[in-house]
Structures are given as structure tokens and as C-alpha cells.
Design an enzyme around this catalytic site. Structure first.
Site, mmCIF file in Angstrom:
data_model
loop_
_atom_site.group_PDB
_atom_site.id
_atom_site.type_symbol
_atom_site.label_atom_id
_atom_site.label_comp_id
_atom_site.label_asym_id
_atom_site.label_seq_id
_atom_site.Cartn_x
_atom_site.Cartn_y
_atom_site.Cartn_z
ATOM 1 C CG ASP A 1 79.877 -3.060 72.496
ATOM 2 O OD1 ASP A 1 79.279 -1.986 72.342
ATOM 3 O OD2 ASP A 1 81.040 -3.261 72.092
ATOM 4 C CG HIS B 1 73.428 2.257 76.257
ATOM 5 N ND1 HIS B 1 74.383 2.911 76.987
ATOM 6 C CD2 HIS B 1 72.250 2.838 76.569
ATOM 7 C CE1 HIS B 1 73.814 3.855 77.709
ATOM 8 N NE2 HIS B 1 72.516 3.833 77.477
#
Length: 422
Positions: free
Chosen positions: A12, A40
Site C-alpha cells: 500500500d 493498487h
């Protein structure tokens, strides 16, 4: 020449944007490991694209995309993601994405088993995404997995899947799973998949022989690596430099740059040690300002200060030649910013990053406090326009990592919110 983009923390970090930027010049973009547990987001022309198993090079209209042998592919998710990109107007995506015939198939059966295994761990849950990634890699390692190429032979697929299901029934008893339904679905997928399945070695060699620009897009991050992460609270694949080379069958001598993506603070999803986690108003402030929710699971991310002990360890393994610092703007409203510079255990400073997760849970953090800048960096695209203390924060990180340059700095979610210091 090859560029590899790798997450340096627990995932992340915002790898999607730099991958999107670099893929504009790439002729081949590859996923090397992991599955649809990764996630993502890319914002392009005011349209938001969420990627999981597909390489984000698909946003670039001329880029060929490969899902490599080191991955595990959930076929329904592959087609669902393609349909989503189609629906958002991306052109010719189905003609530009290929899957290695050596990649593993992640079945719905694996997701069922994932849930049962997590439930059996009780308080020591890993905190998986529940997508079946771990059981799929377990079957691969035990040499009973099904490869993408096996799908083309109906008899082979049925035999192997029935064998897997029988083995899990012997282990768990009743399963909330119907093997006949999954076999029937793959009869439909067979013809749809055929144009996408390739001999990866031939494809990659073609691009290498042409000295083409190749981009490898790392999934997850180093601290989730099966060997070097915070084991056992990790994913089930090699998420570092070694996994990138192996998963795409790269010539290591062709690697030009290794880009480590570093979030300006730390986050983690799921269970496991997190030395700089802030279970207080600081953590809450980072979580809210950073919109820290997982792309794949929607879970709140745990938040804490930047950890240089962890980053030095990460850099030692992945050998970064450049860094992309992301989400600098999230720190805009802090009077002061803390950075972890050392760990202590039983009163003694540790010389290296502990292999034991139990030890990591007990470490005492030595922090250095840096001044904040208390002004907005959102959308800043030039280095000289950053507040002085924001510049000093960037330079502090570079110095702490032995001079590895931070060549890109993210200052917001949009593609244009990036400082390019090249």
C-alpha cells in the site's frame, strides 16, 4: 533494459502511480508474483482504475502486459478486471495482456480453504485477504498445483482439481464448495483464456533481444516476503528483487534500475508486528488524512511513523537504485514528525533487523523528532516549491539510506501530483 518497481514496507505504498508513469515508456509490463490479493489504484484522465491481478501497464495504450510464472491467477477475477477496464474505456486491453502457461491457477476451492485455515489459527491469525493465495502457493510447493497451461487439457484439469478437492475433504471434512460447479465454469473459460496463454520465456526473450524497455511491477512489498518479511505474518510469495527476477525469467544483467516505493509514514493491513504503530490520535489522524483503506479488502490500515530501521533492512535486500516517496502531503498538518532510527531489546540496541516476529513485538523504538512544515504540499510538482522542512525530511531519508536518491515525490492522488527530480 529492465526497471523493477518494488514496495519497501508492508504494501500500500502507492506503487501504482510510479508504475503508471514508468509504463508510458515501457514496451512490456510484467507482474512477477502474487495474485488478486494485491491492489493498487491509478487515476488517469480523472478516471480511477483499480488493479489487482492485471499489470497496470494496461493504462498505456502501446504496452504489452504479462502475468508471469511466479503469480497465482484466479481466472474469474482476471476476466472481471478486464471487463471493468473495458467498461471504463481502455482500448484493446484484451489484446495486450498475456498469462504465462507456468503460472498457477487459484481456484475458488483455495479461498474456502483459506478461510478454514485462518479460523484454525485463532489469536495467531495472519490476517490474510481470504482470496486463497496461501493455499494455492502451498499446493504449488507441494507439487500438486494446477498450472494455467493445464486448463487447455480438460482431462488434466478435472483430474487435478478433483484430487485437490478430495485431499482437502480428507483434511477438513465438510467443505462449502462444489467441485462440479467449478469444473463447469472452466469449460466456459477454456476458449476465452486460450488467446491470453503464452510461453513466457519466448515472449520475454523477444523483448530482451530487441533491447526493449521492460517494467516489472512488484506486488505487496518486502516486509510481506515469504523469506524476508515479518514471518509468519507475510504473504506466500517472494515479493522482493529475487522474486521479480525469478517470476519473469529476467536476465539479471539487464536490470537498469530498482525503484523502491516508500510511503512517507508506515501502514500495515492485517495481523503481525508493526514497531512504529500509533494506537492513538496520531494513528487516527494518519488513517483519516491518508484515506487508509485497503483496495482489495476495504479494511482500515494500521498507521504509524516512518521506520528507518525497516527501510535500511529493505534496501539491503532489494538494492534500490532510486526511491519514490509517496503521500508526503499527508504529513502537512503535523507540528513535528517522528522517525524510528533504532530498535532496543532488553535495553540493548539491536545491530540488525530481527528475524523473529515475537522479538519485533517487544522492541523499544528510538525516535528522532523532525520539525513539520504546517503548510500544504498537495499537488506540488516542483522541488523548489516544497516547504523547506519538507525538503529536509526528504533529504533526511536519503541520507539515512546511504544516499539512495529520492527521484520522485508523490504529493497527491492524481497522476500530475508528482515531483520528478530526474
Amino acid at each position: 533494459m529492465v526497471t523493477i518497481v518494488l514496495g519497501s514496507q508492508w504494501g500500500d505504498e502507492g506503487k501504482g502511480k510510479i508504475t503508471d508513469l514508468l509504463s508510458q515508456k515501457a514496451e512490456l509490463c510484467c507482474r512477477s508474483a502474487g495474485g488478486h490479493n494485491a491492489g493498487h489504484t491509478i487515476v488517469h484522465d480523472d478516471i480511477t482504475y483499480d488493479f489487482h491481478i492485471l499489470p497496470s501497464g494496461l493504462v498505456s495504450p502501446t504496452c504489452v502486459n504479462l502475468i508471469g510464472a511466479g503469480t497465482v491467477v484466479h481466472v474469474p477475477s482476471f476476466f472481471k478486471e478486464l471487463a471493468s477496464l473495458d467498461g471504463k474505456g481502455l482500448k484493446d486491453v484484451r489484446d495486450r495482456v498475456f498469462i504465462s502457461d507456468r503460472a498457477q491457477v487459484c481456484f475458488d476451492l483455495h479461498a474456502v480453504v483459506d478461510g478454514l485455515e485462518e479460523a484454525g489459527l485463532g489469536t495467531r491469525k495472519v490476517g490474510t485477504t481470504g482470496k486463497g493465495i496461501g493455499p494455492c502457493y502451498s499446493d504449488k510447493a507441494a507439487r500438486r498445483g494446477v498450472r494455467i497451461g493445464d486448463i487447455m487439457d480438460e482431462g488434466v484439469l478435472e483430474s487435478k482439481l478433483r484430487s485437490l478437492e478430495a485431499g482437502y475433504r480428507r483434511r477438513f471434512g465438510e467443505l462449502d464448495y462444489n467441485v462440479e460447479e467449478e469444473i463447469a465454469r472452466f469449460k466456459e473459460y477454456r476458449s476465452l483464456l486460450k488467446p491470453h496463454i503464452v510461453d513466457q520465456l519466448t515472449l520475454v526473450k523477444k523483448f530482451e533481444d530487441e533491447s526493449a524497455s521492460i517494467l516489472v511491477e512488484g506486488a505487496n512489498a518486502l516486509m510481506l516476503d515469504i523469506d524476508y518479511g515479518t514471518y509468519p505474518f507475510v504473504t506466500s510469495s517472494c515479493t522482493g528483487l529475487g522474486g521479480a527476477v525469478q517470476g519473469v525469467c529476467l536476465n539479471p544483467t539487464s536490470i537498469k534500475s530498482i525503484v523502491g516505493v516508500v510511503k512517507a509514514y508506515c501502514t500495515r493491513v492485517g495481523s503481525g508486528p508493526f514497531p512504529t504503530e500509533q494506537l492513538n490520535e496520531v494513528g487516527e489522524k494518519l488513517q483519516v488524512a491518508g484515506r487508509e483503506f485497503g483496495v482489495t479488502t476495504g479494511r482500515k490500515r494500521r498507521c504509524g511513523w516512518l521506520d528507518m530501521v525497516l527501510l535500511r533492512y529493505s534496501a539491503r535486500i532489494n538494492h534500490y537504485t532510486a526511491l519514490n516517496l509517496t503521500k508526503l502531503d499527508i504529513l502537512d498538518d503535523f507540528d513535528e514528525i517522528k522517525v524510528a532510527v533504532a530498535y532496543k531489546l532488553d535495553g540493548k540496541e539491536l545491530e540488525s533487523f530481527p528475524a523473529s516476529s515475537d522479538a519485533l513485538e517487544k522492541v523499544e523504538i528510538v525516535y528522532e523528532t523532525l520539525p513539520g512544515w504546517k503548510s500544504t504540499t498537495m499537488g506540488v510538482s516542483k522541488w523548489e516549491d516544497l516547504p523547506v522542512n519538507a525538503q529536509k525530511y526528504v533529504e533526511y531519508i536519503e541520507h539515512s539510506l546511504g544516499g539512495v536518491p529520492i527521484k520522485w515525490i508523490g504529493t497527491g492522488p492524481a497522476r500530475s501530483h508528482m515531483i520528478d527530480r530526474n
